[in-house]
Design an enzyme around this catalytic site. Structure first.
Site, PDB file in Angstrom:
ATOM      1  N   ASP A 140      11.853  14.540  51.912  1.00 20.87           N
ATOM      2  CA  ASP A 140      11.395  15.906  52.207  1.00 20.87           C
ATOM      3  C   ASP A 140      10.150  15.886  53.090  1.00 20.87           C
ATOM      4  OD1 ASP A 140      11.563  18.838  51.474  1.00 20.87           O
ATOM      5  OD2 ASP A 140       9.511  18.416  50.840  1.00 20.87           O
ATOM      6  N   GLU A 174      16.393  -4.297  50.175  1.00 20.87           N
ATOM      7  CA  GLU A 174      16.459  -5.230  49.034  1.00 20.87           C
ATOM      8  C   GLU A 174      17.632  -4.872  48.128  1.00 20.87           C
ATOM      9  OE1 GLU A 174      13.025  -5.195  46.446  1.00 20.87           O
ATOM     10  OE2 GLU A 174      11.728  -5.391  48.223  1.00 20.87           O
TER      11      GLU A 174
END
Ligand code: NOJ
Length: 537
Positions: free
Chosen positions: A193, A224
């Site tokens: 956002d 990852e």
């Protein structure tokens, strides 16, 4: 369902505004139970992923974008256990899950802000000052609010949404932990956002350079989790550590920046994966303007290897059926052209044509809940029902965004139109128009020509026929946009005043009736195997 690592490059992502999607416990507010009960609908619609607006505990001063706790679920929506069950069930349906993360601001109800209020030494996570500068809030009114001991804090949005201080390393640590918290629970990505607003200087709060280091770090974390495992050919079949469905975890930016070069920086290969295309969303229904925006979008994205996205609506903007039926068909934030007359039949025809255009373009596409039902903006909500802070903070000058957030009509002849499930339920948190009986999902499933069936057919074909890649414009007459995708699909949109002949080829789908090989105005057709030009001349 494709599980490729780079699933997000061409994904169709359905935006769920949880409060208004489906209400599982009959209290008038949408929730996780309701969403879980409608997963079959989403699977049948043919989308690849859902993006949920914030589901965190929140006083709801801004529809949940005032987050009190980033590691839990708003009790009105359900529990953390239900969220986990939802993620697992969505994955079983072949649907990935993207959630909102709100890093620019928090809530006055958050533990951090409460600490800051109680102890002036604990204020460095926010922007406290002895004197406010002259900034105005994006929602109207001043951007600073005074606390009882005399200091002021910054809130670019509502006073209940204090801005976080990204010059403080603790804020970085917190959000890295929050990303991991949800990745560990299996979410496939985040919609970030207000992604360009995080850093502030004395005189600016948008697009400061420091923000890119944040997204580089977030990308490392996402990578990852989405990494290729040994022996995994396409990088993503089956379960991964952390419960992911397979494939990369993605970061999608809400970046409203007029400057394309600045915008593109967010999508460099080690930053966010994609961002919303607001130029396309705001573009008027005009062939030259659309062509310009499409070309600009491709020119911005292709050199950096990021897929474009195509967005027609979301929970912040006027619904396309209403927008495209007006004399001015563009989107403007200010007054939203509220109440300016709209020919909804024309608007619906254009919205259908726009949907097929958007879905044929290279890259990802977003569908905001209710768009597939062709819901219009509800412009006649009573003032006392309006909840968007934009309405109150503009003194009523801006109606705010409630009109595109009205709960969905699912079935039946009268409100709440199945929103509250099969049993008796409280009235929905925003009232639904009586006329929506014709627009329920149930009514539209029974009508082959409905908007819902158009979206279902288009999403299915799109998945079968389109991939990544680019487009080639085809010669066409004025008012017509025609292009071919590498897969061979040809898309022709007629925005001119008269019908045009379609090119040779097999007609796969059209947004309106095509008779005698002529494409009527405000209509899009998809064809395959067509010849080189589309003008037929
Ligand atoms: C953008 C969101 O889409 C909008 O709904 C919200 O009000 C602001 N950011 C502030 O979080």
């Amino acid at each position: 369902m494709s599980m490729s690592r780079t699933w997000w490059r061409g994904a169709a992502i359905y935006q769920v505004y949880l409060r208004s999607f489906a209400d599982g416990n009959g209290d008038g507010c949408g929730d996780l139970a309701g969403l879980r009960s409608r997963l079959g609908y989403l699977k049948d619609l043919g989308i690849d992923a859902v993006w949920l607006n914030p589901w965190y505990p929140s006083p709801m001063a801004d529809g949940g974008y005032d987050v009190a706790d980033y590691r839990d679920i708003e009790p009105v929506f359900g529990t953390l256990a239900e969220a986990e069950a939802f993620i697992a069930e969505a994955h079983e349906h072949g649907i990935k899950v993207i959630i909102d993360v709100v890093p620019n601001h928090s809530s006055t109800a958050s533990a951090w802000f409460q600490e800051a209020l109680a102890d002036p030494r604990a204020r460095d996570r926010f922007w406290f000052r002895d004197e406010p500068n002259g900034w105005s809030s994006i929602f109207g009114g001043p951007a600073w609010t005074q606390v009882p001991d005399g200091q002021w804090y910054l809130h670019l949005f509502a006073p209940e949404q204090p801005d976080l201080n990204w010059d403080n390393p603790e804020v970085h640590q917190e959000f890295e932990d929050v990303l991991r918290f949800w990745f560990d629970r299996g979410v496939d990505g985040f919609r970030v956002d207000s992604a360009a607003l995080l850093f502030k200087s004395e005189d600016a709060y948008e697009d400061l350079d420091g923000v890119h280091d944040v997204y580089r770090r977030w990308r490392e974390i996402a990578d990852e989790y989405g990494g290729v495992r040994a022996g995994d050919q396409d990088g993503g079949q089956g379960e991964e550590p952390g419960g992911g469905q397979g494939g990369e975890r993605v970061l999608i930016g809400e970046v409203w920046l007029p400057d394309q070069e600045r915008f593109a920086r967010y999508l460099r290969p080690d930053e966010l994966h994609t961002a919303f295309n607001f130029d396309f969303l705001a573009c008027p229904w005009d062939p030259a303007e659309l062509r310009r925006v499409i070309d600009l979008t491709l020119a911005t994205h292709l050199p950096i290897g990021a897929p474009p996205t195509w967005v027609l609506s979301n929970h912040d903007v006027t619904r396309p059926v209403t927008r495209y039926g007006r004399a001015d068909t563009g989107f403007q934030h200010g007054g939203r052209l509220h109440g300016s007359p709209s020919d909804l039949e024309l608007g619906r025809r254009r919205a259908r044509a726009a949907a097929l255009l958007a879905m044929a373009l290279p890259g990802g596409v977003y569908v905001y809940q209710g768009e597939e039902l062709g819901l219009p903006e509800v412009e006649d909500l009573p003032d006392e029902a309006r909840q968007d802070p934009m309405f109150a903070r503009s003194g009523g000058a801006n109606p705010g965004r409630d009109g595109c957030r009205v709960p969905l009509p699912w079935s039946g002849e009268e409100p709440p139109f199945g929103f509250g499930g099969p049993g008796p339920s409280a009235p929905p948190w925003l009232p639904q128009p009586e006329g929506w009986r014709k627009l329920t999902a149930q009514a539209q499933l029974a009508d082959l020509d409905s908007m819902l069936n158009l979206y279902r057919s288009a999403l299915r074909l799109r998945r079968e026929l389109l991939g990544d890649g680019t487009l080639t414009w085809l010669p066409s007459e004025a008012g017509v946009l025609a292009f071919r995708r590498e897969s061979g699909l040809v898309c022709v949109s007629n925005l001119g005043p008269a019908a045009v002949p379609l090119p040779p080829g097999e007609l796969l789908l059209a947004s309106g009736p095509v008779e005698g090989g002529a494409l009527p105005p405000d209509t899009t057709a998809w064809l395959t195997g067509a010849g080189p030009g589309v003008s037929g001349r």
